[in-house]
Design a protein around this motif. Structure first.
Motif, PDB file in Angstrom:
ATOM      1  N   ALA A   1      13.604  15.670  10.244  1.00 37.76           N
ATOM      2  CA  ALA A   1      13.164  15.930  11.622  1.00 37.76           C
ATOM      3  C   ALA A   1      12.588  17.302  11.611  1.00 37.76           C
ATOM      4  O   ALA A   1      12.782  18.096  10.750  1.00 37.76           O
ATOM      5  CB  ALA A   1      14.562  16.250  12.393  1.00 37.76           C
TER       6      ALA A   1
ATOM      7  N   SER B   1      14.625  20.270  16.339  1.00 39.10           N
ATOM      8  CA  SER B   1      15.729  20.977  16.060  1.00 39.10           C
ATOM      9  C   SER B   1      16.036  21.856  16.998  1.00 39.10           C
ATOM     10  O   SER B   1      17.407  22.096  17.266  1.00 39.10           O
ATOM     11  CB  SER B   1      15.858  21.328  14.588  1.00 39.10           C
ATOM     12  OG  SER B   1      14.974  22.521  14.411  1.00 39.10           O
TER      13      SER B   1
ATOM     14  N   ILE C   1      18.093  12.630  12.585  1.00 42.19           N
ATOM     15  CA  ILE C   1      18.123  12.435  14.080  1.00 42.19           C
ATOM     16  C   ILE C   1      19.239  11.256  14.182  1.00 42.19           C
ATOM     17  O   ILE C   1      19.288  10.298  13.565  1.00 42.19           O
ATOM     18  CB  ILE C   1      17.102  12.106  14.847  1.00 42.19           C
ATOM     19  CG1 ILE C   1      15.741  13.187  14.612  1.00 42.19           C
ATOM     20  CG2 ILE C   1      17.119  11.664  16.400  1.00 42.19           C
ATOM     21  CD1 ILE C   1      16.206  14.428  15.292  1.00 42.19           C
TER      22      ILE C   1
ATOM     23  N   GLU D   1      20.450  11.990  21.772  1.00 41.11           N
ATOM     24  CA  GLU D   1      20.185  12.349  20.383  1.00 41.11           C
ATOM     25  C   GLU D   1      20.753  13.597  20.131  1.00 41.11           C
ATOM     26  O   GLU D   1      20.836  14.766  20.613  1.00 41.11           O
ATOM     27  CB  GLU D   1      18.757  12.255  20.270  1.00 41.11           C
ATOM     28  CG  GLU D   1      18.217  10.752  20.498  1.00 41.11           C
ATOM     29  CD  GLU D   1      16.500  10.565  20.075  1.00 41.11           C
ATOM     30  OE1 GLU D   1      15.850  11.777  20.235  1.00 41.11           O
ATOM     31  OE2 GLU D   1      16.132   9.639  19.339  1.00 41.11           O
TER      32      GLU D   1
ATOM     33  N   VAL E   1      20.330  16.429  16.447  1.00 44.33           N
ATOM     34  CA  VAL E   1      19.646  16.905  15.259  1.00 44.33           C
ATOM     35  C   VAL E   1      20.844  17.069  14.340  1.00 44.33           C
ATOM     36  O   VAL E   1      21.942  17.887  14.710  1.00 44.33           O
ATOM     37  CB  VAL E   1      18.873  17.981  15.097  1.00 44.33           C
ATOM     38  CG1 VAL E   1      19.061  18.919  14.327  1.00 44.33           C
ATOM     39  CG2 VAL E   1      17.412  17.667  15.101  1.00 44.33           C
TER      40      VAL E   1
ATOM     41  N   TYR F   1      17.175   4.773  13.999  1.00 43.52           N
ATOM     42  CA  TYR F   1      18.278   5.459  13.498  1.00 43.52           C
ATOM     43  C   TYR F   1      18.971   5.074  12.148  1.00 43.52           C
ATOM     44  O   TYR F   1      19.399   5.871  11.361  1.00 43.52           O
ATOM     45  CB  TYR F   1      19.485   5.386  14.767  1.00 43.52           C
ATOM     46  CG  TYR F   1      18.908   6.063  15.854  1.00 43.52           C
ATOM     47  CD1 TYR F   1      18.429   7.353  15.967  1.00 43.52           C
ATOM     48  CD2 TYR F   1      18.829   5.114  17.026  1.00 43.52           C
ATOM     49  CE1 TYR F   1      18.014   7.931  17.322  1.00 43.52           C
ATOM     50  CE2 TYR F   1      18.175   5.684  18.362  1.00 43.52           C
ATOM     51  CZ  TYR F   1      18.109   7.238  18.175  1.00 43.52           C
ATOM     52  OH  TYR F   1      17.485   7.552  19.467  1.00 43.52           O
TER      53      TYR F   1
ATOM     54  N   GLU G   1      16.890   6.594   9.569  1.00 45.36           N
ATOM     55  CA  GLU G   1      17.350   8.146   9.504  1.00 45.36           C
ATOM     56  C   GLU G   1      18.369   8.057   8.486  1.00 45.36           C
ATOM     57  O   GLU G   1      18.456   8.922   7.582  1.00 45.36           O
ATOM     58  CB  GLU G   1      17.639   8.881  10.881  1.00 45.36           C
ATOM     59  CG  GLU G   1      16.476   8.787  11.786  1.00 45.36           C
ATOM     60  CD  GLU G   1      15.749  10.024  11.421  1.00 45.36           C
ATOM     61  OE1 GLU G   1      16.126  11.063  10.902  1.00 45.36           O
ATOM     62  OE2 GLU G   1      14.390  10.292  11.818  1.00 45.36           O
TER      63      GLU G   1
END
Length: 173
Positions: A2, A7, A79, A93, A95, A136, A139
């Motif tokens: 990220a 952030s 994320i 969402e 961080v 996601y 991530e």
């Protein structure tokens, strides 16, 4: 990873990426999400009375019953999403700051429906991706990859993870 810009605009959570060494193999500890249909790392909101690493350590104990040595600095940002677009509130969402925690002891978790489960890195990647949108899933899979890099770096530098070395050294004193 990220970006710093993201952030600052998204709410923050902290996660404990719990692992243990079984011989030369690494295993990760995953927990069920609150809904119980997905797997994740123990995570939650930071606490103003705790450092971010201490808050992640608290989440590991509460959700997974994991106790060990946590790194004071996060090794990765990712994320994460909660919710679904078709329900009230939609998708939110976050961080997430990820902290490595080498587990030395397991206790009964305060949240028993989390079902803490030890898995190989390959199983972790699959379990973390299941039921998630591709972005996601990627991530979370990247967290596993970065954690393995970090664990391998410690292993090459010290012959083992420093928490293990310190625990062994303390036992010999």
């Amino acid at each position: 990873m990220a970006s710093a810009r993201m952030s600052k605009s998204l709410p923050l959570q902290v996660a404990a990426v719990c692992y243990r060494l079984q011989g030369a193999e690494v295993e990760f500890l995953l927990v069920n999400t609150n809904g119980g249909n997905k797997w994740t790392f123990p995570k939650g909101s930071p606490d103003s009375r705790l450092s971010h690493s201490q808050a992640a350590e608290r989440e590991a104990a509460e959700e997974a019953g994991a106790v060990g040595t946590i790194e004071p600095r996060h090794f990765h940002l990712y994320i994460h999403s909660k919710g679904v677009f078709w329900q009230p509130g939609g998708v939110q969402e976050f961080v997430v700051k990820a902290f490595l925690l080498e587990v030395h002891q397991m206790r009964r978790p305060e949240e028993p429906l989390r079902r803490p489960t030890w898995v190989s890195p390959e199983e972790a990647r699959l379990m973390l991706a299941k039921g998630r949108e591709v972005k996601y899933a990627h991530e979370l899979q990247a967290v596993i990859d970065r954690a393995l890099e970090r664990i391998q770096f410690h292993s090459q530098l010290w012959g083992t993870y420093p928490g293990t070395r310190n625990a062994r050294g303390a036992a010999q004193s």
